[in-house]
Design a protein around this motif. Structure first.
Motif, PDB file in Angstrom:
ATOM      1  N   TYR A 167       0.827  -1.209   0.000  1.00 25.54           N
ATOM      2  CA  TYR A 167       0.000   0.000   0.000  1.00 25.54           C
ATOM      3  C   TYR A 167       0.865   1.264   0.000  1.00 25.54           C
ATOM      4  N   SER A 168       1.799   1.362   0.939  1.00 27.89           N
ATOM      5  CA  SER A 168       2.639   2.554   1.037  1.00 27.89           C
ATOM      6  C   SER A 168       3.634   2.644  -0.118  1.00 27.89           C
ATOM      7  N   TYR A 169       4.111   1.490  -0.608  1.00 27.11           N
ATOM      8  CA  TYR A 169       5.032   1.507  -1.748  1.00 27.11           C
ATOM      9  C   TYR A 169       4.334   2.053  -2.985  1.00 27.11           C
ATOM     10  N   ARG A 170       3.060   1.700  -3.158  1.00 25.98           N
ATOM     11  CA  ARG A 170       2.302   2.204  -4.312  1.00 25.98           C
ATOM     12  C   ARG A 170       2.126   3.713  -4.228  1.00 25.98           C
ATOM     13  N   ILE A 171       1.865   4.226  -3.031  1.00 26.29           N
ATOM     14  CA  ILE A 171       1.734   5.675  -2.873  1.00 26.29           C
ATOM     15  C   ILE A 171       3.070   6.375  -3.124  1.00 26.29           C
ATOM     16  N   TRP A 172       4.142   5.763  -2.637  1.00 23.99           N
ATOM     17  CA  TRP A 172       5.468   6.376  -2.740  1.00 23.99           C
ATOM     18  C   TRP A 172       5.950   6.391  -4.192  1.00 23.99           C
ATOM     19  N   TYR A 173       5.977   5.246  -4.841  1.00 28.71           N
ATOM     20  CA  TYR A 173       6.511   5.179  -6.205  1.00 28.71           C
ATOM     21  C   TYR A 173       5.431   5.323  -7.274  1.00 28.71           C
ATOM     22  N   GLY A 174       4.179   4.961  -6.956  1.00 26.49           N
ATOM     23  CA  GLY A 174       3.127   5.102  -7.942  1.00 26.49           C
ATOM     24  C   GLY A 174       2.671   6.529  -8.128  1.00 26.49           C
ATOM     25  N   TYR A 175       2.624   7.291  -7.027  1.00 23.52           N
ATOM     26  CA  TYR A 175       2.172   8.670  -7.079  1.00 23.52           C
ATOM     27  C   TYR A 175       3.272   9.666  -6.738  1.00 23.52           C
ATOM     28  N   GLY A 176       4.452   9.187  -6.392  1.00 25.96           N
ATOM     29  CA  GLY A 176       5.559  10.076  -6.090  1.00 25.96           C
ATOM     30  C   GLY A 176       5.402  10.859  -4.799  1.00 25.96           C
ATOM     31  N   VAL A 177       4.679  10.296  -3.838  1.00 27.33           N
ATOM     32  CA  VAL A 177       4.450  10.970  -2.562  1.00 27.33           C
ATOM     33  C   VAL A 177       5.565  10.575  -1.595  1.00 27.33           C
ATOM     34  N   GLU A 178       6.517  11.470  -1.386  1.00 30.19           N
ATOM     35  CA  GLU A 178       7.677  11.151  -0.571  1.00 30.19           C
ATOM     36  C   GLU A 178       7.325  10.913   0.893  1.00 30.19           C
ATOM     37  N   ALA A 179       6.203  11.450   1.337  1.00 30.11           N
ATOM     38  CA  ALA A 179       5.815  11.270   2.737  1.00 30.11           C
ATOM     39  C   ALA A 179       5.531   9.821   3.076  1.00 30.11           C
ATOM     40  N   ALA A 180       5.318   8.973   2.066  1.00 25.65           N
ATOM     41  CA  ALA A 180       5.052   7.554   2.307  1.00 25.65           C
ATOM     42  C   ALA A 180       6.326   6.730   2.394  1.00 25.65           C
TER      43      ALA A 180
ATOM     44  N   ALA B  26       2.253   0.328  14.376  1.00 28.49           N
ATOM     45  CA  ALA B  26       1.568   1.590  14.634  1.00 28.49           C
ATOM     46  C   ALA B  26       2.338   2.770  14.042  1.00 28.49           C
ATOM     47  N   ALA B  27       3.657   2.728  14.129  1.00 35.19           N
ATOM     48  CA  ALA B  27       4.473   3.810  13.568  1.00 35.19           C
ATOM     49  C   ALA B  27       4.289   3.920  12.055  1.00 35.19           C
ATOM     50  N   SER B  28       4.167   2.784  11.382  1.00 35.18           N
ATOM     51  CA  SER B  28       3.919   2.806   9.940  1.00 35.18           C
ATOM     52  C   SER B  28       2.587   3.482   9.636  1.00 35.18           C
ATOM     53  N   ALA B  29       1.558   3.141  10.414  1.00 34.94           N
ATOM     54  CA  ALA B  29       0.238   3.718  10.191  1.00 34.94           C
ATOM     55  C   ALA B  29       0.235   5.219  10.472  1.00 34.94           C
ATOM     56  N   VAL B  30       0.864   5.637  11.567  1.00 36.82           N
ATOM     57  CA  VAL B  30       0.912   7.053  11.911  1.00 36.82           C
ATOM     58  C   VAL B  30       1.670   7.837  10.854  1.00 36.82           C
ATOM     59  N   SER B  31       2.760   7.264  10.360  1.00 33.34           N
ATOM     60  CA  SER B  31       3.598   7.954   9.396  1.00 33.34           C
ATOM     61  C   SER B  31       2.841   8.278   8.110  1.00 33.34           C
ATOM     62  N   VAL B  32       2.148   7.305   7.571  1.00 29.76           N
ATOM     63  CA  VAL B  32       1.490   7.524   6.280  1.00 29.76           C
ATOM     64  C   VAL B  32       0.127   8.188   6.447  1.00 29.76           C
ATOM     65  N   THR B  33      -0.483   8.076   7.627  1.00 34.73           N
ATOM     66  CA  THR B  33      -1.798   8.676   7.832  1.00 34.73           C
ATOM     67  C   THR B  33      -1.695  10.173   8.101  1.00 34.73           C
ATOM     68  N   GLY B  34      -0.804  10.545   8.982  1.00 35.38           N
ATOM     69  CA  GLY B  34      -0.783  11.930   9.425  1.00 35.38           C
ATOM     70  C   GLY B  34       0.241  12.821   8.767  1.00 35.38           C
ATOM     71  N   GLN B  35       1.068  12.281   7.882  1.00 34.75           N
ATOM     72  CA  GLN B  35       2.120  13.089   7.274  1.00 34.75           C
ATOM     73  C   GLN B  35       1.863  13.403   5.802  1.00 34.75           C
TER      74      GLN B  35
END
Length: 429
Positions: free
Chosen positions: A182-195, A237-246
């Motif tokens: 999920y987070s890899y797709r956001i990071w490399y699929g959409y270029g969202v560095e926050a993921a 939990a840290a993974s969830a907080v990182s991609v949810t709130g950042q």
């Protein structure tokens, strides 16, 4: 992807190689408590497996910090350091609890402190993406409270489900795999560095669980204890907080052409509102049911019992291994179902597939005595109990295994004074 895989493999290798020596250390240190009434294992088994998992985490982050692309995560964000600080604190707490049995309220307070340590270093929820509205900013106090709540709930949910060999590590591994994709797709699929930090945390978490599972599968040679269950719960939990709130969705409006296009194209970004819940859906359900059940009986929510979901699976006739596999199945169905929906929410095939697999899962729950048999060409690759043999010889091992797993037996060890000392394991609190 190659650097993530390298980080995962290094974490898994370090965890796997250290678990053996840690087991010997746990035996010498006497971290083999008494068998409790709710435990299902029959022999004293050492704990402290979280020691190997923590050093695997450290090794994975150390390697990632020196890789060509992943080192940018450490330069642009303080989240890896925040995770390591919180993980070190919660790990030390778990090690002390595995040895000396710390009070439940004291552990709860220490979990909040660990979450606070991560918040002070920037790992906190800053805003929440709401479908149809956009990004909703939260005040610092609101973000901190939500972060602490998510961390504490996840840690205790994983700790509560740690009651069978390989159960907690396997379920968290499945959740981490879904969250990594999920987070890899956001990071490399959409270029969202926050993921990027969440992707790294998920890869390291997979490695920790994969490296520990060979030692923890039934019959387990070592338990992760609270030092391991609380640790992997915090990383999850840290993974969830990182991609949810950042993640700021509105910053992508320029690239995607407006709010409506952004809302549709960035649907996976909105899934963080549900994804952290889906990846711990089974442990969270077990946690809620345990609190309600114990409160209804007039007991403390932290009082131990044999009413957890995995205990109920054993009571209705499932063997130890089959109960674990059923829990794996439902965890994977919920986590990867949510992941598939985030990729293509308009596909009816996804909904139909989830419904069909749910029906299969219900059938498995209603057939506790059913023993699957592998095709003849695959018999050499599966355990003996799944091979096609004569009826008598095939049914006997399965029946023996089921009866052993359903009936808790305490194993006594005579001491010098004639008393009997028994060992127990770390399970759900």
């Amino acid at each position: 992807m190659r650097e993530y895989l390298l980080t995962l493999c290094v974490t898994a290798a370090v965890t796997y190689l250290l678990t053996g020596p840690v087991r010997k250390f746990a035996i010498v240190a006497g971290a083999m408590p008494e068998i409790r009434a709710r435990d299902v294992h029959r022999e004293p088994t050492p704990r402290l497996g979280g020691i190997a998992m923590f050093f695997g985490l450290c090794a994975g982050l150390l390697v990632a910090a020196h890789l060509t692309n992943l080192h940018e995560v450490f330069e642009r964000s303080n989240e890896p350091r925040a995770l390591l600080s919180g993980a070190a604190l919660i790990w030390l707490l778990g090690v002390l609890d595995d040895k000396f049995e710390i009070d439940a309220l004291l552990k709860l307070g220490a979990q909040m402190i660990a979450a606070g340590v991560m918040i002070l270093q920037g790992l906190t929820i800053l805003w929440l993406p709401v479908p149809g509205i956009g990004t909703v900013a939260v005040t610092p106090w609101q973000g901190n409270l939500i972060t602490v709540a998510l961390v504490v709930i996840t840690i205790n949910a994983v700790n509560f489900v740690d009651g069978l060999d390989g159960l907690a590590a396997g379920m968290v591994c499945i959740a981490a795999m879904a969250f990594f994709l999920y987070s890899y797709r956001i990071w490399y699929g959409y270029g969202v560095e926050a993921a990027a930090p969440a992707t790294l945390f998920s890869a390291v978490l997979i490695g920790m669980c994969v490296g520990f599972l060979p030692h923890n599968m039934h019959p387990a040679r070592i338990f992760m204890g609270d030092s391991g269950s609380m640790l992997i719960g915090l990383v999850l939990a840290a993974s969830a907080v990182s991609v949810t709130g950042q993640l700021d969705v509105e910053a992508l409006n320029v690239d995607l052409g407006g709010t409506r296009e952004t809302t549709h194209a960035m649907l996976p970004v909105y899934i963080p509102l549900l994804m952290p819940l889906t990846i711990i859906a089974i442990p969270a359900a077990d946690l809620i049911l345990a609190i309600v059940r114990r409160t209804w009986r007039g007991q403390s929510p932290f009082a131990a019992d044999r009413g957890h979901l995995h205990h109920r699976l054993l009571e209705i006739g499932h063997s130890h291994s089959r109960a674990v596999l059923i829990m794996y199945f439902w965890s994977a169905l919920i986590a990867f179902g949510a992941l598939a929906y985030s990729v293509n929410s308009a596909s009816m095939w996804i909904v139909l597939s989830v419904v069909l697999l749910s029906a299969v899962g219900l059938v498995l729950l209603l057939l506790p005595r059913f023993t699957p048999r592998a095709p003849r060409w695959a018999e050499r690759f599966v355990p003996p109990r799944y091979r096609r043999r004569g009826k008598a010889s095939a049914d006997a091992p399965a029946a023996a295994e089921e009866s052993e797993d359903r009936i808790p037996v305490s194993v006594g060890v005579s001491g010098a004074n004639g008393a009997t000392a028994v060992g127990r394991r770390s399970g759900a609190r």
